[in-house]
Scaffold this active site. Structure first.
Site, mmCIF file in Angstrom:
data_model
loop_
_atom_site.group_PDB
_atom_site.id
_atom_site.type_symbol
_atom_site.label_atom_id
_atom_site.label_comp_id
_atom_site.label_asym_id
_atom_site.label_seq_id
_atom_site.Cartn_x
_atom_site.Cartn_y
_atom_site.Cartn_z
ATOM 1 N N ARG B 636 0.842 -1.207 0.000
ATOM 2 C CA ARG B 636 0.000 0.000 0.000
ATOM 3 C C ARG B 636 0.871 1.248 0.000
ATOM 4 O O ARG B 636 1.835 1.348 0.747
ATOM 5 C CB ARG B 636 -0.886 -0.039 1.236
ATOM 6 N N PRO B 640 1.440 8.820 -2.478
ATOM 7 C CA PRO B 640 1.996 8.558 -3.819
ATOM 8 C C PRO B 640 3.043 9.567 -4.246
ATOM 9 O O PRO B 640 4.026 9.214 -4.909
ATOM 10 C CB PRO B 640 0.772 8.641 -4.746
ATOM 11 N N GLN B 646 10.651 8.989 -3.797
ATOM 12 C CA GLN B 646 11.611 8.046 -3.251
ATOM 13 C C GLN B 646 12.101 7.089 -4.334
ATOM 14 O O GLN B 646 13.285 6.792 -4.447
ATOM 15 C CB GLN B 646 10.956 7.199 -2.154
ATOM 16 N N GLU B 713 14.540 1.813 -0.945
ATOM 17 C CA GLU B 713 15.787 1.346 -1.551
ATOM 18 C C GLU B 713 15.609 0.670 -2.905
ATOM 19 O O GLU B 713 16.520 0.634 -3.725
ATOM 20 C CB GLU B 713 16.486 0.395 -0.562
#
Ligand SMILES: Cc1cc2nc3c(=O)[nH]c(=O)nc-3n(C[C@H](O)[C@H](O)[C@H](O)COP(=O)(O)OP(=O)(O)OC[C@H]3O[C@@H](n4cnc5c(N)ncnc54)[C@H](O)[C@@H]3O)c2cc1C
Ligand code: SF4
Lengths: 347, 751
Positions: B636, B640, B646, B713
């Site tokens: 989830r 956004p 990210q 990451e």
């Protein structure tokens, strides 16, 4: 950093009078201050030139020459519309150097005197003949992939990192200087020195001399329709050149009537070879001709370390820059100046 | 324990919205106070002296000269360094790395601290440090992957397995009708957050306040307490803003401990901020790797074996070996799987977790090797991956908690236009004659959870206050966490005060491992639900309330009111309920961690697929990534806008890894010769264009109550390989060393 005196003279005469051995003139400080921070340079006195009156002008002289005051900022020169029209390749070289912020701060005088980017020169803990005569050269058997392939000596294999200077060399610039013994002019070809046995002597300036202005001869503006600067680098922008080339051509009746070619980041000074230019005169431009010119320009090139690849890259860059010059100067400054990805100008 | 965790009932009003980050205005207007902006009265500046050899001993420091310099107050060397109560060589907790705090005169790597100078000004401290003019007895340093004899790693970084075998590897090799055996190298890289490590330390008796950027605020409190012999509660860490961390700001280090010690020694506040060049040594890095990949396939292009070995550099005095070969676990349905690690001890600082540790380097090699295997098999690289799509975790056979990787492949490929890709390299040119190449890579990253606690308070005026010591490294964590908290309290975002970034708050856990939103968010969610449950108990037990008798489960919280579920006519505001109950605030607490049973039942990963387009000059070999499309399925998505940022940031890091970043060592001295941003390249704006992120919807009932995985990451993973593969596709040259440079392509052309 080591304490130093700071003076801000009101006139050029005061600036020169303030000079003493161990003092340094301060332009934008983008190179000098960095080296003071690492401890590579430790001047006892900084003489700030940036407030001197009258040295920040770009002038058209009566004889048609263009005179650029030493304190004109790199960005201001590159974005001066008249200048960029007359010397588009010089503007392109300037805009391919450093970053917007640095170009806003850097002066043209300081650009001419920026020091080599050899990592060992910048590091006070490494032996370096250029910084400390007789200490030895850490680069000879160190990290030297970016260093010189032409004009180097056993004492020093550093390169001059300036883009602007490559373009100025091709345009036959003249440096106006003034010092304790008065004013004089130095042609660009004589301005930067090859290392030989004395790498610590980097330019033809005498102690205490100030760069006052740079002059571009009217004749050089005759190349404006066919001139390019091309720079290979490890990222698209904001990187020093691996190799670069300034190329300018003049045509008469489809034949080359004038040719200029200077290579950057290959030696301790911009590299110009008269025969390489001469052989193009009277010829029609084509790939083979430009390859031959590049061959001659790189005559005598030899690796000074793990940098043999620079010979081929310099060759290809020179030939390509000539080809791009032959195609013609772009109508607008490319979005990525001096890049193979120059592409099309931002609207 | 039920098989699935309950879903959040009130999820949705704030979470899922693309809210802009809360600290954005403060940061762009310069009003955000970073650690080094604190200048308490009487503060001293500390500068540490970095060793300029990589191995040996300090034989002399000119302490008298440094002390004589005007403004210098104290010089700390091994000769006068006060005792530390805790041993800097001790491995007393998971994030404890051995470090140098002037315990003796040994030099173990270049840039190690060998003295600390304190002065009234930064300039005086800097000059004092120079005047120490260290002399050394130097030994020749061990540098690089061939610098020492390799050793086998049984336990890798953070307890990850060093040697993993599933199935019969020899049989897998034997069964292959085609096979590949290739070796890739990745360089040492240094975190280099924009904000360098900093601390301002102030002691009051046996209590210390530390203003510092920190990714593990509460855990670090105990760590620093250990070194100074005081209880964790006596350490207050304030970390309101971080200018990036990338893993390196979770770990105590020598310069920081020395600065704290110096403050205690002098009785004055002390500030230390590393110079950029000092980032290359004492605060961790990503070790270099050499990875051998052997892949075998059957006649249908199905992998019979995936055999991944990795050799990585580490320090001589601690153990952290990049778990690169583990990138081959969990992803492709190979008949047999092997990940094997070895280390080589060299004279550098100890590596540490750096954004996508293990996976970034491992995936770079794996995804390129996959491309090479596909090429040999004559298969489209995406088709090859689809043929080896794992429906359950390879080796373990565990079901995935959720896995929308197929959708990532398909949507990414469609958006990119992958179907038009010619199989052969060197087939595409643009209008300027540039070679064009397309490549892809799969992204995989585990979806862990750590432990966290939180507190949620409903105030008499009906607003909320939530507290957890979480870290916002610039990724917007506090914004996303506040969204979760507001939903759990049934309040709009602007009615909830969010307190974080200080170690006197409940432990928000470590901001790392891509698990922070899931973990701290889980705790906040639980705390909010607890507060609402308590409020509901008060209301439903109160005959004066319209909610009387509705029972706990029959109440829903929304917009600052409790409603009887399915009956909107019966409701009351929080303020009304609290007022009637006597006006005292209602306090909820919560914690989060993954139940071990859940972890044992499912394989939990985020997934993605990255597609890259590069252009390469056919003679000059200047390269540029012109398009990157990444499609990611990461559970989830709470925010956004922030999640996409990210992911983009990760993909840009992938460009950096593929084309730019590399620490260059001088083999004679063991020093890094490009330790500044003019020499240590990362992409600039002109290197980034055509970046697109697609997030693929994924409902995961198993990972945690909120269904959150992580996005911190995974953006790097897959991207590096995609770019390397695109360069091969453009040029026909396979470069097996990162970063790929102009001269590598030139050399490949010339054979
Ligand atoms: C990160 C980075 C990237 C860069 N990238 C590039 C690049 O890609 N290409 C490129 O060409 N350059 C690049 N530069 C270099 C930049 O162009 C120079 O730093 C700048 O031009 C120097 O000008 P300045 O006025 O700041 O000089 P200063 O730093 O003030 O001075 C430089 C030297 O000139 C002397 N000096 C200055 N003015 C005078 C004068 N009028 N008379 C006599 N002596 C004087 C000073 O004493 C000093 O020795 C980069 C610099 C940095 C920091
Ligand atoms: S190449 Fe020149 S500048 Fe570099 S270390 Fe050697 S002497 Fe110094």
């Amino acid at each position: 950093m080591t304490p130093f005196d700071y003076v801000r003279p009101a006139s050029l005469a005061d600036a020169i009078a303030a000079w003493e051995p161990g003092a340094a003139y301060l332009g934008g400080g983008t190179n000098l201050v960095d080296l003071m921070k690492t401890g590579a340079l430790r001047p006892g006195k900084l003489i700030d030139l940036t407030r001197l009156p009258g040295l920040d002008r770009i002038e058209a002289l009566a004889n048609g020459d263009t005179r650029i005051g030493a304190l004109v900022r790199n960005a201001d020169l590159a974005h001066d519309a008249d200048f960029a029209r007359a010397f588009p390749m010089v503007a392109e070289a300037l805009l391919s150097g450093a970053s917007g912020q640095l170009r806003n701060a850097a002066t043209v005088g300081g650009n001419l005197l920026q020091r080599t980017r050899c990592a060992y020169f910048q590091d006070p803990h490494s032996p370096c003949n250029r910084r400390d005569p007789g200490a030895g050269c850490a680069a000879r058997s160190g990290d030297n992939g970016g260093l010189a392939i032409l004009g180097w000596s056993a004492a020093c294999i550093a390169t001059n990192p300036s883009d602007f200077c490559v373009a100025l060399a091709a345009m036959d610039a003249v440096v106006e200087v003034e010092g304790p013994d008065g004013a004089r002019q130095i042609s660009f070809a004589d301005f930067h020195l090859l290392p030989g046995e004395t790498p610590e002597r980097e330019t033809a300036l005498h102690p205490g001399e100030v760069i006052v202005a740079i002059r571009l001869p009217a004749a050089s503006a005759g190349f404006r329709a066919h001139s390019r600067y091309l720079k290979l680098r490890d990222r698209t922008s904001y990187a020093f050149a691996l190799v670069s080339a300034a190329a300018a051509l003049r045509f008469e009746g489809g034949k080359i009537a004038g040719a200029r070619l200077a290579l950057g980041a290959v030696a301790a000074r911009p590299w110009r070879v008269a025969e390489a230019e001469a052989l193009m005169i009277g010829q029609t431009p084509d790939r083979a001709l430009f390859d031959t010119a590049a061959d001659v320009a790189l005559n005598g090139a030899a690796p000074s370390g793990d940098n043999g690849h620079k010979i081929a890259l310099a060759h290809r860059t020179a030939a390509r820059a000539l080809a791009l010059a032959a195609e013609g100067t772009p109508a607008q400054m490319p979005a990525f100046p001096a890049s193979v990805f120059g592409g099309h100008a931002h609207a | 324990m039920p098989d699935t965790l309950p879903f959040a009932t009130r999820f949705g009003s704030n979470a899922g919205q693309p809210v802009s980050r809360r600290d954005g205005v403060a940061k762009v207007t310069g009003t955000a106070t970073f650690a080094a902006d604190n200048h308490p009265e009487g503060m001293l500046h500390a500068v540490y002296v970095p060793a300029t050899i990589a191995r040996g001993r300090v034989t002399h420091l000119d302490v008298a000269a440094a002390r004589a310099h005007p403004g210098v107050v104290e010089v700390i060397t091994p000769a006068n360094r006060p005792l530390l109560e805790g041993d800097p060589e001790a491995k007393h907790f998971m994030f404890a790395f051995r470090f140098e705090a002037l315990q003796d005169d040994t030099v173990r790597y270049a840039n190690q601290p060998i003295a600390l100078v304190l002065a009234e000004t930064l300039e005086a401290a800097t000059e004092g440090a120079r005047l120490l003019d260290p002399r050394y007895e130097a030994e020749s340093p061990r540098v690089g992957l061939d610098g020492n004899t390799p050793y086998t790693v049984e336990v890798g970084a953070f307890g990850r397995r060093g040697q993993t075998v599933h199935g019969d590897v020899a049989a897998g090799h034997a069964a292959a009708v085609q096979s590949l055996d290739v070796t890739y190298e990745t360089p040492a890289q240094y975190h280099n957050a924009m904000e360098t490590h900093a601390v301002v330390a102030q002691w009051q008796g046996d209590q210390v306040t530390l203003d510092m950027p920190n990714q593990a605020i509460v855990m670090s409190r105990g760590a620093y307490g250990y070194y100074f012999g005081i209880p964790a509660e006596n350490v207050l860490i304030r970390s309101p803003y971080l200018g990036g961390g990338f893993g390196s700001k979770a770990i105590p280090n020598g310069p920081t401990v020395l600065a704290i010690l110096a403050a205690r020694m002098t009785g004055r506040p002390v500030k230390l901020m590393l110079r950029r060049d000092q980032m290359f040594g004492p605060v961790g890095h990503r070790g270099a790797t050499r990875q051998r990949l052997r892949i075998g396939i059957d006649a249908e292009g199905r992998m019979t074996v995936l055999d991944h070995e990795s050799l990585a550099t580490t320090s001589t005095f601690d153990d952290f070996v990049e778990s690169a070969a583990n990138a081959s676990q969990g992803l492709y349905a190979a008949g047999a799987l092997r990940s094997a690690h070895s280390g080589v001890r060299v004279d550098t600082g100890t590596p540490g977790p750096m954004r996508a540790p293990g996976e970034a380097s491992g995936s770079a090699a794996l995804e390129c090797a996959m491309d090479e295997m596909a090429e040999r098999a004559g298969l489209d690289p995406l088709e090859f991956r689809l043929r080896n799509y794992a429906e359950t975790e390879p080796g373990t056979g565990l079901p995935y908690s959720s896995k929308a990787l197929r959708e990532c492949y398909l949507r990414g490929a469609e958006r990119f236009g992958w179907a038009k890709r010619p199989l052969q390299p060197r087939q595409m040119r643009d209008e300027d004659g540039m070679l064009v190449g397309w490549g892809m890579g799969t992204a995989l990253f585990h979806a862990p959870m750590f432990q966290a606690q939180a507190r949620a308070v409903l105030r008499p005026d009906g607003t909320g206050l939530v507290e957890t010591a979480a870290a916002d490294m610039g990724q917007g964590a506090w914004t996303a966490l506040a969204q979760i908290a507001a939903d759990s309290l049934g309040l709009p975002l602007d009615k909830v005060e969010f307190r974080s970034g200080s170690s006197d708050l409940p432990d928000g856990g470590v901001a790392g491992g891509s698990g922070h939103t899931a973990t701290a968010g889980g705790a906040l969610h639980a705390a909010g639900r607890d507060a609402i449950d308590r409020l509901a108990q008060i209301a439903t037990a109160d005959p004066a309330s319209p909610l009387f008798g509705a029972g706990n489960k029959g109440v829903t919280a929304r917009d600052g009111r409790l409603f009887v579920t399915d009956d909107d006519s019966r409701s009351e505001s929080y303020a009304e309920i609290i007022a009637r109950a006597g006006g005292s605030e209602v306090i909820g607490t919560g914690s989060a961690a993954r139940p071990p049973e859940q972890a044992a039942k499912h394989a939990m990963y985020s997934h993605g697929a990255v597609f890259a387009e590069v252009k390469v000059d056919p003679d000059l070999y200047q390269m540029r990534v012109t398009r990157l499309v990444g499609a990611f399925a990461a559970g989830r998505i709470i925010n956004p806008k922030l999640a996409e940022s990210q992911l983009m940031g990760g993909m840009i890091w992938g460009i950096s890894f593929a084309l730019h970043e590399e620490a260059r060592f001088d083999a004679r001295t063991g020093r890094i010769m490009n330790a500044d941003f003019a020499g240590y390249h990362i992409p600039v704006n002109a290197d980034v264009s055509g970046l697109e992120v697609i997030t693929v919807h994924e409902d995961d009932p198993h990972v945690n109550a909120l269904g959150i995985k992580g996005v911190g990451e995974i953006g790097i993973v897959g991207t590096v390989g995609a770019i390397g593969n695109a360069i091969w596709h453009a040029t026909g040259h396979r470069i097996r060393r990162f970063p790929i440079r102009i001269e590598d392509l030139l050399r490949a052309e010339r054979g």
